[in-house]
Design a protein around this motif. Sequence first.
Motif, PDB file in Angstrom:
ATOM      1  N   VAL A 209       0.851  -1.193   0.000  1.00  0.00           N
ATOM      2  CA  VAL A 209       0.000   0.000   0.000  1.00  0.00           C
ATOM      3  C   VAL A 209       0.885   1.239   0.000  1.00  0.00           C
ATOM      4  O   VAL A 209       1.692   1.438   0.904  1.00  0.00           O
ATOM      5  N   ASN A 210       0.748   2.067  -1.037  1.00  0.00           N
ATOM      6  CA  ASN A 210       1.507   3.307  -1.138  1.00  0.00           C
ATOM      7  C   ASN A 210       0.528   4.477  -1.125  1.00  0.00           C
ATOM      8  O   ASN A 210      -0.229   4.670  -2.071  1.00  0.00           O
ATOM      9  N   LEU A 211       0.549   5.238  -0.052  1.00  0.00           N
ATOM     10  CA  LEU A 211      -0.398   6.335   0.115  1.00  0.00           C
ATOM     11  C   LEU A 211       0.165   7.681  -0.328  1.00  0.00           C
ATOM     12  O   LEU A 211      -0.499   8.709  -0.179  1.00  0.00           O
ATOM     13  N   LEU A 212       1.376   7.687  -0.888  1.00  0.00           N
ATOM     14  CA  LEU A 212       1.961   8.937  -1.371  1.00  0.00           C
ATOM     15  C   LEU A 212       1.833   9.085  -2.876  1.00  0.00           C
ATOM     16  O   LEU A 212       2.188  10.128  -3.417  1.00  0.00           O
ATOM     17  N   ASP A 213       1.356   8.070  -3.538  1.00  0.00           N
ATOM     18  CA  ASP A 213       1.185   8.104  -4.986  1.00  0.00           C
ATOM     19  C   ASP A 213      -0.258   7.757  -5.298  1.00  0.00           C
ATOM     20  O   ASP A 213      -0.644   6.587  -5.333  1.00  0.00           O
ATOM     21  N   ALA A 214      -1.086   8.777  -5.508  1.00  0.00           N
ATOM     22  CA  ALA A 214      -2.526   8.568  -5.675  1.00  0.00           C
ATOM     23  C   ALA A 214      -2.852   7.703  -6.885  1.00  0.00           C
ATOM     24  O   ALA A 214      -3.937   7.136  -6.973  1.00  0.00           O
ATOM     25  N   GLU A 215      -1.918   7.596  -7.832  1.00  0.00           N
ATOM     26  CA  GLU A 215      -2.166   6.757  -9.004  1.00  0.00           C
ATOM     27  C   GLU A 215      -2.093   5.278  -8.654  1.00  0.00           C
ATOM     28  O   GLU A 215      -2.588   4.444  -9.401  1.00  0.00           O
ATOM     29  N   ARG A 216      -1.485   4.944  -7.523  1.00  0.00           N
ATOM     30  CA  ARG A 216      -1.346   3.548  -7.124  1.00  0.00           C
ATOM     31  C   ARG A 216      -2.513   3.084  -6.256  1.00  0.00           C
ATOM     32  O   ARG A 216      -3.054   2.016  -6.448  1.00  0.00           O
ATOM     33  N   ASN A 217      -2.835   3.878  -5.270  1.00  0.00           N
ATOM     34  CA  ASN A 217      -3.835   3.470  -4.283  1.00  0.00           C
ATOM     35  C   ASN A 217      -4.830   4.572  -4.035  1.00  0.00           C
ATOM     36  O   ASN A 217      -4.480   5.757  -4.047  1.00  0.00           O
ATOM     37  N   GLU A 218      -6.075   4.167  -3.770  1.00  0.00           N
ATOM     38  CA  GLU A 218      -7.061   5.121  -3.318  1.00  0.00           C
ATOM     39  C   GLU A 218      -6.995   5.201  -1.802  1.00  0.00           C
ATOM     40  O   GLU A 218      -6.175   4.543  -1.161  1.00  0.00           O
ATOM     41  N   ASN A 219      -7.862   6.027  -1.233  1.00  0.00           N
ATOM     42  CA  ASN A 219      -7.873   6.164   0.226  1.00  0.00           C
ATOM     43  C   ASN A 219      -7.986   4.795   0.896  1.00  0.00           C
ATOM     44  O   ASN A 219      -8.692   3.909   0.410  1.00  0.00           O
ATOM     45  N   LEU A 220      -7.281   4.641   2.007  1.00  0.00           N
ATOM     46  CA  LEU A 220      -7.304   3.389   2.756  1.00  0.00           C
ATOM     47  C   LEU A 220      -8.399   3.490   3.817  1.00  0.00           C
ATOM     48  O   LEU A 220      -8.263   4.224   4.798  1.00  0.00           O
ATOM     49  N   GLU A 221      -9.498   2.767   3.614  1.00  0.00           N
ATOM     50  CA  GLU A 221     -10.644   2.828   4.512  1.00  0.00           C
ATOM     51  C   GLU A 221     -10.785   1.508   5.263  1.00  0.00           C
ATOM     52  O   GLU A 221     -10.727   0.433   4.661  1.00  0.00           O
ATOM     53  N   VAL A 222     -10.969   1.579   6.574  1.00  0.00           N
ATOM     54  CA  VAL A 222     -11.084   0.377   7.402  1.00  0.00           C
ATOM     55  C   VAL A 222     -12.248   0.530   8.374  1.00  0.00           C
ATOM     56  O   VAL A 222     -12.603   1.642   8.781  1.00  0.00           O
ATOM     57  N   VAL A 223     -12.837  -0.597   8.742  1.00  0.00           N
ATOM     58  CA  VAL A 223     -13.897  -0.614   9.749  1.00  0.00           C
ATOM     59  C   VAL A 223     -13.285  -0.249  11.098  1.00  0.00           C
ATOM     60  O   VAL A 223     -12.232  -0.767  11.478  1.00  0.00           O
ATOM     61  N   ALA A 224     -13.963   0.634  11.835  1.00  0.00           N
ATOM     62  CA  ALA A 224     -13.385   1.161  13.070  1.00  0.00           C
ATOM     63  C   ALA A 224     -14.138   0.775  14.328  1.00  0.00           C
ATOM     64  O   ALA A 224     -13.633   0.977  15.435  1.00  0.00           O
ATOM     65  N   ASP A 225     -15.361   0.223  14.204  1.00  0.00           N
ATOM     66  CA  ASP A 225     -16.096  -0.193  15.380  1.00  0.00           C
ATOM     67  C   ASP A 225     -17.111  -1.262  14.994  1.00  0.00           C
ATOM     68  O   ASP A 225     -17.277  -1.588  13.817  1.00  0.00           O
ATOM     69  N   ARG A 226     -17.796  -1.794  16.000  1.00  0.00           N
ATOM     70  CA  ARG A 226     -18.731  -2.897  15.762  1.00  0.00           C
ATOM     71  C   ARG A 226     -19.991  -2.444  15.039  1.00  0.00           C
ATOM     72  O   ARG A 226     -20.744  -3.270  14.525  1.00  0.00           O
ATOM     73  N   GLU A 227     -20.231  -1.145  14.983  1.00  0.00           N
ATOM     74  CA  GLU A 227     -21.401  -0.630  14.272  1.00  0.00           C
ATOM     75  C   GLU A 227     -21.128  -0.471  12.780  1.00  0.00           C
ATOM     76  O   GLU A 227     -22.021  -0.107  12.018  1.00  0.00           O
ATOM     77  N   GLY A 228     -19.917  -0.723  12.367  1.00  0.00           N
ATOM     78  CA  GLY A 228     -19.581  -0.631  10.946  1.00  0.00           C
ATOM     79  C   GLY A 228     -19.083   0.724  10.502  1.00  0.00           C
ATOM     80  O   GLY A 228     -18.840   0.930   9.301  1.00  0.00           O
ATOM     81  N   ASN A 229     -18.911   1.646  11.420  1.00  0.00           N
ATOM     82  CA  ASN A 229     -18.340   2.947  11.060  1.00  0.00           C
ATOM     83  C   ASN A 229     -16.888   2.765  10.629  1.00  0.00           C
ATOM     84  O   ASN A 229     -16.195   1.842  11.080  1.00  0.00           O
ATOM     85  N   THR A 230     -16.409   3.647   9.783  1.00  0.00           N
ATOM     86  CA  THR A 230     -15.078   3.489   9.217  1.00  0.00           C
ATOM     87  C   THR A 230     -14.195   4.692   9.520  1.00  0.00           C
ATOM     88  O   THR A 230     -14.675   5.774   9.858  1.00  0.00           O
ATOM     89  N   GLU A 231     -12.895   4.470   9.378  1.00  0.00           N
ATOM     90  CA  GLU A 231     -11.901   5.532   9.394  1.00  0.00           C
ATOM     91  C   GLU A 231     -11.092   5.430   8.109  1.00  0.00           C
ATOM     92  O   GLU A 231     -10.927   4.343   7.553  1.00  0.00           O
ATOM     93  N   THR A 232     -10.582   6.558   7.650  1.00  0.00           N
ATOM     94  CA  THR A 232      -9.874   6.604   6.377  1.00  0.00           C
ATOM     95  C   THR A 232      -8.511   7.257   6.550  1.00  0.00           C
ATOM     96  O   THR A 232      -8.384   8.293   7.213  1.00  0.00           O
ATOM     97  N   VAL A 233      -7.497   6.637   5.939  1.00  0.00           N
ATOM     98  CA  VAL A 233      -6.197   7.278   5.791  1.00  0.00           C
ATOM     99  C   VAL A 233      -6.137   7.774   4.348  1.00  0.00           C
ATOM    100  O   VAL A 233      -6.159   6.978   3.407  1.00  0.00           O
TER     101      VAL A 233
END
Length: 282
Positions: A140-164
């Motif tokens: 995962v390369n987060l400094l080159d937008a052409e390689r990867n989109e935002n990194l989104e992960v589940v953050a709690d049991r309710e299904g809410n997410t956080e994004t890098v």
Amino acid sequence: MAIDSSGTGSGTVSQLRDTITALRGLDTINRINPTADDPDRIRTEDSVRVSDTATPDPRVLEQQELDTIRQGLSDASAAGNVALAGSQAVSGTLDEIGTRLQQLTDTSLSQDRRTALAAEIDTLVRQGLETVDQASFNGVNLLDAERNENLEVVADREGNTETVRDQTLRPALENLQTLNLETAEGAQSAIDGVFADARTATDIAVRQLTEDNGRIGERLTAIQDRQTELAGADLAVDPGLDSEGAQQTAQQLASQLQQALGDQNSLGIVNTRPETLIGLFR
């Protein structure tokens, strides 16, 4: 832990690479391969008390859900910290480029000195691009937008997410490769134009990645606290499932990378050992 640009630096680089390898190999939740034939491995029946009834303990189920969520958050934390270290290293490289551009605005510079400074800037720009290329974690390369989109992960049991959030540093650096620095006017134009754009993009990357990593860290802490509560509620679970430890390892890695890549106050590391940066992030 700075890399000695006057020596081989092989020990430091080896140690840094070992740290990265260790972090990549971590199972940040259980730390143990459940399929491995290891006599020291904590077995499921030893870590969680199984009810004699057919109905599973809801607290055990919650622990399992939290483990899965924590795995994703820990991976996101590691990727985000590596990206932050890379963006901070690029920022340091831009400081060096800016210093040389400022020198080039001096109309009294000899042509030989002007040529030498332009060559140093070109080397530094290539170094910045190399840092962007190598600033990846588990692919995962987060400094080159052409390689990867935002990194989104589940953050709690309710299904809410956080994004890098991913960043776009490559185009800004590539634009610095097309500078006309033959005159003082050209250098000033570069400072006011493409260099200012590169500085803005890098500053945004450092700020956003710092914010995103902070939110991921808060989520990890919240899950850690909840699992500690469950572990203290007469559940025979292993409180050593420590995501905080994984997060600290990622932060330690980021610090080491920042020091190693940020130790570029001279061109020694580029001119004498260009291979040093290659492989630091792989």
